[in-house]
Design a protein around this motif. Structure first.
Motif, short mmCIF file in Angstrom:
data_model
loop_
_atom_site.label_atom_id
_atom_site.label_comp_id
_atom_site.label_asym_id
_atom_site.label_seq_id
_atom_site.Cartn_x
_atom_site.Cartn_y
_atom_site.Cartn_z
N GLU A 169 -56.53 -50.31 32.16
CA GLU A 169 -55.49 -49.70 31.36
C GLU A 169 -56.11 -48.56 30.55
N PRO A 170 -55.49 -47.39 30.53
CA PRO A 170 -56.04 -46.32 29.70
C PRO A 170 -55.96 -46.70 28.23
N GLU A 171 -57.06 -46.55 27.52
CA GLU A 171 -57.12 -46.92 26.12
C GLU A 171 -56.56 -45.78 25.28
N ASP A 172 -55.85 -46.13 24.21
CA ASP A 172 -55.33 -45.11 23.32
C ASP A 172 -56.48 -44.36 22.69
N PRO A 173 -56.32 -43.05 22.49
CA PRO A 173 -57.39 -42.29 21.85
C PRO A 173 -57.55 -42.73 20.40
N PRO A 174 -58.76 -42.60 19.84
CA PRO A 174 -58.96 -43.00 18.45
C PRO A 174 -58.04 -42.21 17.52
N SER A 175 -57.40 -42.90 16.61
CA SER A 175 -56.53 -42.25 15.65
C SER A 175 -56.44 -43.08 14.38
N ILE A 176 -56.01 -42.45 13.32
CA ILE A 176 -55.86 -43.11 12.03
C ILE A 176 -54.38 -43.12 11.69
N ASN A 177 -53.89 -44.27 11.28
CA ASN A 177 -52.50 -44.42 10.88
C ASN A 177 -52.39 -44.18 9.37
N PHE A 178 -51.35 -43.48 8.98
CA PHE A 178 -51.13 -43.17 7.58
C PHE A 178 -49.78 -43.71 7.15
N ALA A 179 -49.71 -44.20 5.91
CA ALA A 179 -48.45 -44.54 5.26
C ALA A 179 -48.41 -43.75 3.97
N PHE A 180 -47.50 -42.79 3.88
CA PHE A 180 -47.37 -41.94 2.70
C PHE A 180 -46.20 -42.45 1.88
N VAL A 181 -46.45 -42.84 0.63
CA VAL A 181 -45.43 -43.37 -0.25
C VAL A 181 -45.02 -42.27 -1.21
N HIS A 182 -43.74 -41.91 -1.21
CA HIS A 182 -43.24 -40.84 -2.07
C HIS A 182 -43.18 -41.33 -3.51
N SER A 183 -43.20 -40.41 -4.44
CA SER A 183 -43.21 -40.76 -5.87
C SER A 183 -41.84 -41.16 -6.39
N VAL A 184 -40.78 -40.94 -5.62
CA VAL A 184 -39.43 -41.27 -6.04
C VAL A 184 -38.89 -42.40 -5.16
N LEU A 185 -38.23 -43.35 -5.78
CA LEU A 185 -37.64 -44.47 -5.04
C LEU A 185 -36.38 -44.04 -4.30
N LEU A 186 -36.06 -44.78 -3.24
CA LEU A 186 -34.80 -44.59 -2.53
C LEU A 186 -33.67 -45.16 -3.39
N PRO A 187 -32.40 -44.84 -3.09
CA PRO A 187 -31.29 -45.35 -3.91
C PRO A 187 -31.22 -46.87 -4.00
N ASP A 188 -31.72 -47.58 -3.00
CA ASP A 188 -31.69 -49.05 -3.06
C ASP A 188 -32.87 -49.63 -3.83
N GLY A 189 -33.74 -48.78 -4.39
CA GLY A 189 -34.84 -49.25 -5.22
C GLY A 189 -36.14 -49.51 -4.48
#
Length: 195
Positions: A58-78
């Motif tokens: 099986e071809p292996e996925d290329p090396p990568s870094i996953n990011f989760a960016f959290v915005h400074s403002v909440l969504l309307p549901d909190g």
């Protein structure tokens, strides 16, 4: 018509027969070229076909870094507004954020209000929630600008994320100085490890 031949040097040549005649009256005076060659055509193998299915992997996925960016403002549901992205390692965090259309500068986004990545203004501050081990150590510029800030705050323009073969997860709080809420990051364990 012409014939396409490959010589032993891997170059292509196109031979046009001498007896080629034009059928229209307007082209009677034009003579066709006798020899056309293309000097930069090379042939090379790009892969092989495995002989049996056991050799195929099986071809292996290329090396990568996953990011989760959290915005400074909440969504309307909190809940926090989180954007997930993936990028190759070895890049500046600023470049990853701008290429992914993640807000980095907030109110300083106009051209004359930030230093465009030179590390002199301090407007690209982010808070690293998780994945500090994938980042380069603080530079002297960061130490000077962020000396009164928490240790997990970084300048995105001075932060290199991993190497080209790195893998992992980095959680980033955008615009930490404008953050209007507190939230807790909980890492969910797989069911096998939670018992």
């Amino acid at each position: 018509m012409g014939t396409l031949q490959l010589n032993s040097y891997g170059l292509a040549s196109l031979k046009v027969p001498q007896n080629l005649k034009q059928t229209t009256n307007t082209l009677k005076n034009l003579k066709p070229p006798t020899h056309i060659s293309f000097s930069r055509l090379k042939i090379r193998a790009v892969g092989t076909v495995p002989e049996s299915k056991s050799d195929a992997k099986e071809p292996e996925d290329p090396p990568s870094i996953n990011f989760a960016f959290v915005h400074s403002v909440l969504l309307p549901d909190g809940t926090p507004d989180v954007h997930f992205r993936t990028a190759c390692g070895g890049q500046k965090l600023r470049d990853v954020m701008l290429d992914s259309n993640i807000e980095l500068y907030g109110p300083y986004a106009r051209p004359l209000l930030n230093c465009a990545g030179t590390g002199t203004c301090g407007t690209c501050m982010v808070e690293v929630i998780m994945g500090k081990e994938l980042l380069n150590p603080r530079t002297d510029t960061e130490k000077e600008i962020l000396k009164k800030k928490p240790k997990n705050w970084r300048l995105a323009c001075q932060t290199t994320v991993g190497k080209t073969d790195s893998r992992g997860l980095v959680v980033i709080q955008q615009l930490p100085e404008w953050k209007a809420h507190e939230w807790k990051y909980e890492k969910l364990l797989p069911p096998e490890l939670s018992q």
